[in-house]
Enzyme design. Sequence first.
Site, short mmCIF file in Angstrom:
data_model
loop_
_atom_site.label_atom_id
_atom_site.label_comp_id
_atom_site.label_asym_id
_atom_site.label_seq_id
_atom_site.Cartn_x
_atom_site.Cartn_y
_atom_site.Cartn_z
N LYS A 67 11.33 3.15 7.19
CA LYS A 67 12.28 2.11 6.85
C LYS A 67 11.58 0.76 6.92
O LYS A 67 10.89 0.46 7.90
CB LYS A 67 13.44 2.11 7.87
CG LYS A 67 14.45 1.02 7.56
CD LYS A 67 15.43 0.76 8.69
CE LYS A 67 16.36 -0.38 8.29
NZ LYS A 67 17.06 -1.00 9.42
N CYS A 118 15.48 3.98 21.09
CA CYS A 118 16.46 3.81 20.00
C CYS A 118 15.95 4.57 18.77
O CYS A 118 14.81 4.39 18.35
CB CYS A 118 16.61 2.33 19.68
SG CYS A 118 17.52 2.06 18.15
N LYS A 128 11.88 -5.33 10.29
CA LYS A 128 11.14 -6.33 11.02
C LYS A 128 10.47 -5.70 12.23
O LYS A 128 9.31 -5.96 12.51
CB LYS A 128 12.10 -7.43 11.47
CG LYS A 128 11.43 -8.59 12.15
CD LYS A 128 12.43 -9.64 12.53
CE LYS A 128 12.94 -9.47 13.94
NZ LYS A 128 12.14 -10.09 14.98
N CYS A 133 20.23 -3.20 18.20
CA CYS A 133 21.43 -2.71 17.51
C CYS A 133 22.68 -3.41 18.05
O CYS A 133 23.72 -3.37 17.41
CB CYS A 133 21.64 -1.22 17.73
SG CYS A 133 20.42 -0.16 16.97
N CYS A 158 20.97 -0.45 23.17
CA CYS A 158 19.87 -1.03 22.39
C CYS A 158 20.21 -2.47 22.04
O CYS A 158 21.17 -2.71 21.31
CB CYS A 158 19.61 -0.25 21.10
SG CYS A 158 18.44 -1.13 20.01
N HIS A 217 16.98 -6.74 3.18
CA HIS A 217 18.19 -7.57 3.11
C HIS A 217 18.50 -7.94 1.67
O HIS A 217 19.65 -7.89 1.23
CB HIS A 217 18.02 -8.86 3.93
CG HIS A 217 17.61 -8.64 5.35
ND1 HIS A 217 16.46 -9.16 5.87
CD2 HIS A 217 18.17 -7.92 6.34
CE1 HIS A 217 16.34 -8.81 7.15
NE2 HIS A 217 17.37 -8.03 7.45
N HIS A 268 13.89 -10.11 4.63
CA HIS A 268 12.91 -9.29 3.91
C HIS A 268 13.61 -8.57 2.77
O HIS A 268 14.81 -8.74 2.55
CB HIS A 268 12.16 -8.37 4.85
CG HIS A 268 13.01 -7.38 5.60
ND1 HIS A 268 13.66 -6.33 4.99
CD2 HIS A 268 13.32 -7.30 6.92
CE1 HIS A 268 14.31 -5.63 5.89
NE2 HIS A 268 14.14 -6.21 7.07
N HIS A 324 15.20 1.57 16.10
CA HIS A 324 14.18 0.55 16.38
C HIS A 324 13.00 1.06 17.20
O HIS A 324 12.01 0.34 17.35
CB HIS A 324 14.83 -0.64 17.09
CG HIS A 324 15.84 -1.33 16.24
ND1 HIS A 324 17.20 -1.10 16.37
CD2 HIS A 324 15.70 -2.19 15.22
CE1 HIS A 324 17.84 -1.83 15.47
NE2 HIS A 324 16.96 -2.49 14.75
N1 MSP Z 1 24.33 -8.15 11.63
C1 MSP Z 1 24.44 -6.77 11.39
C2 MSP Z 1 25.45 -6.48 10.30
C3 MSP Z 1 26.83 -7.02 10.53
S1 MSP Z 1 27.87 -6.75 9.18
C4 MSP Z 1 29.38 -7.12 9.74
C5 MSP Z 1 23.10 -6.20 10.95
N2 MSP Z 1 22.23 -7.10 10.48
S2 MSP Z 1 20.77 -6.75 9.95
O1 MSP Z 1 20.14 -8.01 9.75
O2 MSP Z 1 20.12 -5.81 10.77
O3 MSP Z 1 21.00 -6.15 8.51
C6 MSP Z 1 21.30 -4.80 8.33
C7 MSP Z 1 21.52 -4.54 6.87
O4 MSP Z 1 20.43 -5.07 6.09
C8 MSP Z 1 21.56 -3.06 6.52
O5 MSP Z 1 22.82 -2.47 6.71
C9 MSP Z 1 21.20 -3.12 5.06
O6 MSP Z 1 22.32 -3.52 4.32
C10 MSP Z 1 20.13 -4.20 5.03
N3 MSP Z 1 18.80 -3.64 5.27
C11 MSP Z 1 17.91 -4.00 6.23
N4 MSP Z 1 16.77 -3.29 6.05
C12 MSP Z 1 16.89 -2.46 5.00
C13 MSP Z 1 16.05 -1.53 4.35
N5 MSP Z 1 14.82 -1.27 4.73
N6 MSP Z 1 16.56 -0.89 3.26
C14 MSP Z 1 17.83 -1.12 2.79
N7 MSP Z 1 18.63 -1.99 3.39
C15 MSP Z 1 18.20 -2.65 4.51
O7 MSP Z 1 22.93 -5.01 11.03
#
Ligand code: MSP
Length: 500
Positions: free
Chosen positions: A294, A143, A297, A128, A125, A20, A17, A146
């Site tokens: 935030k 959490c 998903k 997480c 969690c 990311h 989304h 989440h």
């Molecule tokens: N897999 C772990 C990260 C491992 S890094 C060694 C993870 N993945 S995640 O799919 O949950 O992605 C988290 C990251 O996605 C956040 O740290 C951020 O960089 C980005 N984001 C996800 N949702 C976001 C927002 N709503 N706003 C900004 N960034 C966001 O955690």
Amino acid sequence: MAFYVTTPIYYVNGEPHLGHAYSTIAADILARHHRQRGEDVFFLTGTDEFGEPVAQQAEREGVTPRELGDRLAPRFKEMAAKVNASNDFFIRTTDEGHQRRVQEVVQRVYDNGHVYEGMYEGWYCPRCADFKTEAEIEDGNRCPIHKIELTREKEKNWFFRLSAFQEELEKLYAERPSFVEPGFRRNEALAFVRQGLQDVSLSRRRLKWGVPVPWDTDQVIYVWFDALLNYYTALSYARDGEDLTPLFWPAFHILAKDILKFHAVYWPAFLMAAGIEVPKGMFIHGFLLMEGHKMSKSLGNVLDPDQVIEMFGADALRYYCFREVSFGRDGQISPQGFEARYETELANEYGNLANRSLSMIGRYRDGVVPSADPEAELASAFEGVVERVRGLLDESELTHALDEIWKLVRRLNQYVEETAPWKLAKDETDSERLDSVLYGLAEGLRVTTLLLHAYMPDTTGRLLDALAEPDRGLPEFGSRGGGQILAELDPLFPKLQKAQ
Ligand code: MSP
């Protein structure tokens, strides 16, 4: 000079989304900017495919975790391409090369005496893939991120002696104040270290979906350690027969605040334990919010990057995210906000400036940039600006740097109004002044556009082509004389199809 920048690797437990895409675009802007400086750049993004977050989603969907990864990793890869990310490699933690290298490093940490066997119990969690402290837990046992119920977990596993690195981490923070930016995040990380570090699980026994612990194959490496190591492992196998580690390590990381602790505390400690140089630094950004929450998903309030790109284009998306939300802070985004900035700033301010300037040079000088000196009042607006933008981007201040650049767009528009070239064109005695004005506009537009290039590679590329500027490096105002023959330019930001 070499510059190595990374994004978090994203869990393959759902479609990508805009949240990311945001991190990916941020890292891409830095990568492109450093390439403009003429540096050797390596930009890494990818997917995190092991561990509970993925295993659980696979179970819900009735597929294997491998199948889920094979379906979703390409979606993240496509997402990167669609937002115009110029990543040099896309890592999947299921890659053979990654797993091999993870085992090597973890073995080294074990051999160095930083691992022991123990029992863990706590609130966990699964999204997480992390235990929560009592202080973090919300509404009884939920959490804080989440909002799902935490589970009580107890198991025997291998522990990483994080507590032994307290002093070294404090020293790292004292010696390198910019290790974690912005400063308020650094303080959070430091406060976490100072409150006393507890050892953390390095492995999982119940879970089978992970990289096997090399000395105890009944267990798999805890997903966070395998995941963090991606930044290091990728360099060893991204290029066939070549190890890029000596050239590019240490890395600079872009991530959001949800995973600060892992990156700012666990990760440098783990590298120290392995005898590997710690990262160059990291910038922690905030969350994109939709109606106050935030975008995520699990909350179901996500914007699909494909849809946004279809409507506004990738460049407009890239621009909007960093203009609307101050990089480092949380910020609201909305389709209405997109539309407003698209029309007022991109189409009216920048797009019109470009088309107007080109068409005036077309009309009054047969499309050839006059050879003339710029007027002092315009030249002064550009003084020192490239250095300021560089300085800000050295601190990953993507929004402040963009603000600096946008002042130039506004100054140029104002300059058009002040000088009114259409009036100067009416009087032959103003011909020399008109040359200066038109030269200044072409030069100002060139410099501004090269500075915007890292943010909006496609549209700026088209405009630079029309300006007969083949170079894509960082500019200097006044360094290009006149004489170039300009080309036609279609509107950079066409009118939106309102019906959508
Ligand atoms: N897999 C772990 C990260 C491992 S890094 C060694 C993870 N993945 S995640 O799919 O949950 O992605 C988290 C990251 O996605 C956040 O740290 C951020 O960089 C980005 N984001 C996800 N949702 C976001 C927002 N709503 N706003 C900004 N960034 C966001 O955690």
